[in-house]
Scaffold this active site. Sequence first.
Site, mmCIF file in Angstrom:
data_model
loop_
_atom_site.group_PDB
_atom_site.id
_atom_site.type_symbol
_atom_site.label_atom_id
_atom_site.label_comp_id
_atom_site.label_asym_id
_atom_site.label_seq_id
_atom_site.Cartn_x
_atom_site.Cartn_y
_atom_site.Cartn_z
ATOM 1 N N VAL A 105 3.924 6.578 -11.723
ATOM 2 C CA VAL A 105 3.077 6.407 -12.905
ATOM 3 C C VAL A 105 2.508 7.734 -13.372
ATOM 4 O O VAL A 105 2.566 8.068 -14.564
ATOM 5 C CB VAL A 105 1.941 5.406 -12.627
ATOM 6 C CG1 VAL A 105 1.000 5.304 -13.827
ATOM 7 C CG2 VAL A 105 2.516 4.028 -12.293
ATOM 8 N N GLY B 149 -1.806 13.389 -8.734
ATOM 9 C CA GLY B 149 -0.772 12.437 -8.354
ATOM 10 C C GLY B 149 0.305 12.342 -9.414
ATOM 11 O O GLY B 149 0.046 11.872 -10.531
ATOM 12 N N GLY C 28 3.375 10.703 -9.101
ATOM 13 C CA GLY C 28 4.349 9.721 -8.655
ATOM 14 C C GLY C 28 4.962 8.978 -9.818
ATOM 15 O O GLY C 28 5.044 9.479 -10.941
ATOM 16 N N LYS D 78 -2.156 -9.382 -2.209
ATOM 17 C CA LYS D 78 -1.504 -8.113 -1.895
ATOM 18 C C LYS D 78 -0.867 -8.219 -0.525
ATOM 19 O O LYS D 78 -1.364 -8.935 0.356
ATOM 20 C CB LYS D 78 -2.526 -6.967 -1.879
ATOM 21 C CG LYS D 78 -1.931 -5.599 -2.119
ATOM 22 C CD LYS D 78 -1.644 -5.367 -3.594
ATOM 23 C CE LYS D 78 -1.226 -3.942 -3.875
ATOM 24 N NZ LYS D 78 -1.056 -3.688 -5.324
#
Length: 361
Positions: A196, A192, A194, A88
């Site tokens: 996705v 959330g 966003g 990452k």
Amino acid sequence: MTLTHPTTSLDALIGLPFTHERVLITTGIRSGLVITVAVHSTRLGQALGGARLWQYENWTDAVADALRLSAAMTLKNAAAGLNLGGGKSVIHVPLGTELSEAERRDVMLDLGDAIESLDGAYMTAEDVGTNAESMAIVKERTDHVCGLPAASGGVGEPADATAAGVYASVLATLDALFGSREVSGRHIVISGLGQVGGRLAGELAAAGARLTVSDVNLGKQQVAAGLGATWVPVDEVHHVPADLFVPCGLGGVLTARVIGELNVLGVVGAANNQLAQPEGAAQLDARGILWAPDFVVNAGGVIYLALASEPNADRAVVTERVAAIGDVVAQIFTDAREQGITTLAAAERLAAARLDAARPR
């Protein structure tokens, strides 16, 4: 570890296990921002994981996030059956800082240089705060990048595939809880909206789910209204009585307090590193809340990036592999129940089996 930036505090790293092969922490020569590239494991192949551009109080918080996220990518890629390791990259943006378009370009070029210096150990892709266009800039400095825009010959962003994998996991969780994969009439809470979470909410609404949603971006209330969903504030969303709680924002949402206050039967969502502490898996189990491990649930994006980027990729095969995430989740539920362990332990055993098989003898 290569450390090239001074520090006044390493509190964020205290107690965090270091199991990584290599970590680069550097200051971008153009942007001046601290960039961390964490390579956790290359046992199964080149490490793959997205590039996160986010605001943190301290650069050490960004380093700690990179360590956690990269370790989770090792589990994700292994559990997904991919011949890829885990890594990452995280870019620290100081709190309150808004980057201009030119500054964003500079830091993506800096990221490309950092990745190139690792000699192919790590390949990046989009993540929170970055997109396919960001990856096109990274490509100017390194070939170790995927998820480029279709116009540049790439496969684009993986959000659709991630959402599809989460949807398959929702169906598997409903089946485990109610003996039916029927979505219509189920009350589902999504935190959330966003890339996705918004896609997932649309699919669930179309399937007849009753939705309660929340997001830190109050502008998302228009999205909620369009879906016929009930909007609640972020700090109240986990209190809502429902069938499922679906975290699709940033990680660490499942703290001991939040788990104790949840009023649902199951938790399944797209957010990475949902458990604030590993002990949260046992706390969820003790409360009778079925948790689908995040690094299995949200693997659709990385499956898409890995398979769709292959020469002569068959999109139908990619779609099937993403949908099969639901089967893996169902198997983890079965293994946990039969072995008397948490779903986290069952998922980790699945990933460990692949990693152990690849261990040098």
